[in-house]
Design an enzyme around this catalytic site. Structure first.
Site, PDB file in Angstrom:
ATOM      1  CD  GLU A  29      58.832 -65.004  -8.380  1.00 21.58           C
ATOM      2  OE1 GLU A  29      58.084 -64.530  -9.267  1.00 21.58           O
ATOM      3  OE2 GLU A  29      60.051 -64.762  -8.340  1.00 21.58           O
ATOM      4  CG  HIS A  86      59.682 -61.345 -10.461  1.00 22.54           C
ATOM      5  ND1 HIS A  86      59.394 -62.641 -10.782  1.00 22.54           N
ATOM      6  CD2 HIS A  86      60.330 -60.834 -11.531  1.00 22.54           C
ATOM      7  CE1 HIS A  86      59.843 -62.915 -11.992  1.00 22.54           C
ATOM      8  NE2 HIS A  86      60.413 -61.826 -12.471  1.00 22.54           N
ATOM      9  NE  ARG A 122      61.181 -66.088 -15.656  1.00 23.76           N
ATOM     10  CZ  ARG A 122      61.193 -64.800 -15.993  1.00 23.76           C
ATOM     11  NH1 ARG A 122      61.860 -63.944 -15.226  1.00 23.76           N
ATOM     12  NH2 ARG A 122      60.551 -64.363 -17.051  1.00 23.76           N
TER      13      ARG A 122
END
Length: 363
Positions: A250, A267, A221
């Site tokens: 993000e 990601h 993360r």
């Protein structure tokens, strides 16, 4: 098996448009047909859910009181490992059943990490037989990384305080020892509170202690790594490399930090066809378990045979080494990143930062 819930004549399902096989798996549930509405994950609103029974999302949909208030939603499923986009307390307070899909894309992330290490070693002329890897987090992904490194004969240590306290089998080290490794790879959830928070776990203090010419990989993360501190460390001239797949804030990306990475990706570490199929299938199983009914579909019937990458040099040698172990774990052997989907997400970055994409172009 009897159903303790009394289903409506038809199930109303809203699902993220990017989830595969929803129509095939959820066409009917316990003999009742389903009406399925597909929507872009970021555009699902409360008005879309007024008469919805089941909501199936991915990480881009924020599921909270604002989205679910005054709706009939009784089950929420996310086809992802992480749950930081879900207000779990609100779901529990409303008696709404919830399920995630832990481990659905684990092997894809493992392959991303191993390829990243191999690429770094090739670029920096490192001998992998002398490299020590520090793994932060020993869950679905971290434990697989450790298992594969062991098979390859690459030295590693693991840090996971919650598992260590549970006296799980394995030798765990503290972060100080992780910080002495040549490669550090992060595989923890985002936790902001409690005894073992992971928010900014990789801090300025931690980064400063890393050996010169080391590598930090973050595919967990974004906020696990203090992005500002990571940029400041690079600005200071410290000779360490970053391979980053996740970012604070993000979908916004710190462009200056990205420009200072060895590899930057949006990601997509676990973004594989099999991983997405597994995520949907796990939610299919979770819905049937919630309703206490049987489901006839089997995962193996939906998994495709995907072509393998053609690699050269060190990457090819790594693949040839790993292949026998993938063959032993047949369920995982087909997880391969879909290049076309990845590159579509990079169209905007490619124009200004083509050097960041050489790695992907050479896969």
């Amino acid at each position: 098996m009897s159903n303790k819930h009394a289903p409506a004549p038809m199930w109303n399902i809203v699902a993220d448009e990017n989830m595969p096989l929803v129509e095939e798996l959820f066409a009917s549930i316990d003999g009742k047909p389903s009406q399925i509405k597909r929507l872009p994950g970021r555009e699902i609103t409360q008005s879309d859910l007024v008469d919805t029974d089941i909501l199936l999302v991915r990480s881009v949909t924020k599921v909270n009181r604002k989205l679910l208030a005054d709706t009939k939603v009784r089950f929420v499923g996310t086809a992802t490992i992480g749950t930081d986009h879900i207000d779990l307390d609100y779901l529990a307070s409303q008696g709404i059943q919830f399920s995630s899909a832990p481990g659905c894309n684990a092997q894809g992330v493992v392959e991303y990490v191993l390829t990243s290490i191999a690429y770094w070693a090739e670029q920096r002329q490192k001998d992998l037989s002398t490299v020590k890897v520090g793994i932060i987090g020993a869950g679905n992904v971290g434990s697989r990384v450790a298992r594969t490194l062991q098979r390859l004969g690459i030295n590693y240590v693991v840090n996971d305080p919650p598992l260590a306290e549970m006296h799980e089998q394995g030798d765990f080290v503290d972060l100080t020892q992780i910080g002495k490794c040549d490669v550090i790879t992060c595989h923890v959830p985002l936790v902001k509170d409690g005894e073992h928070p992971t928010y900014h776990l990789i801090s300025e203090t931690f980064l400063k202690q890393l050996p010169d010419e080391s590598l930090l990989i973050n595919s967990s993360r974004g906020p696990v790594l203090d992005n500002k501190a990571a940029l400041d460390i690079k600005r200071s001239g410290k000779a360490i490399d970053y391979i980053l797949d996740v970012w604070e804030g993000e979908p916004d990306v710190n462009i200056e930090l990205m420009d200072k990475t060895l590899v930057a990706t949006p990601h997509i570490a676990g973004y594989s066809q099999e991983g997405k199929i597994r995520g949907t299938y796990q939610l299919y199983r979770a819905v049937h378990s919630w309703l206490q009914v049987d489901g006839d579909n089997q995962l193996q019937d939906f998994l495709p045979d995907s072509p393998k990458w053609q690699w050269n040099g060190l990457l090819k040698n790594l693949y040839q080494t790993l292949k026998p172990f993938y063959d032993l774990e047949a369920d995982d052997s087909r997880m391969r990143t879909e290049k076309s989907d990845i590159k579509n997400q990079f169209d905007g970055l490619r124009k200004n930062y083509p050097q960041r994409l050489e790695f992907l172009d050479n896969l």
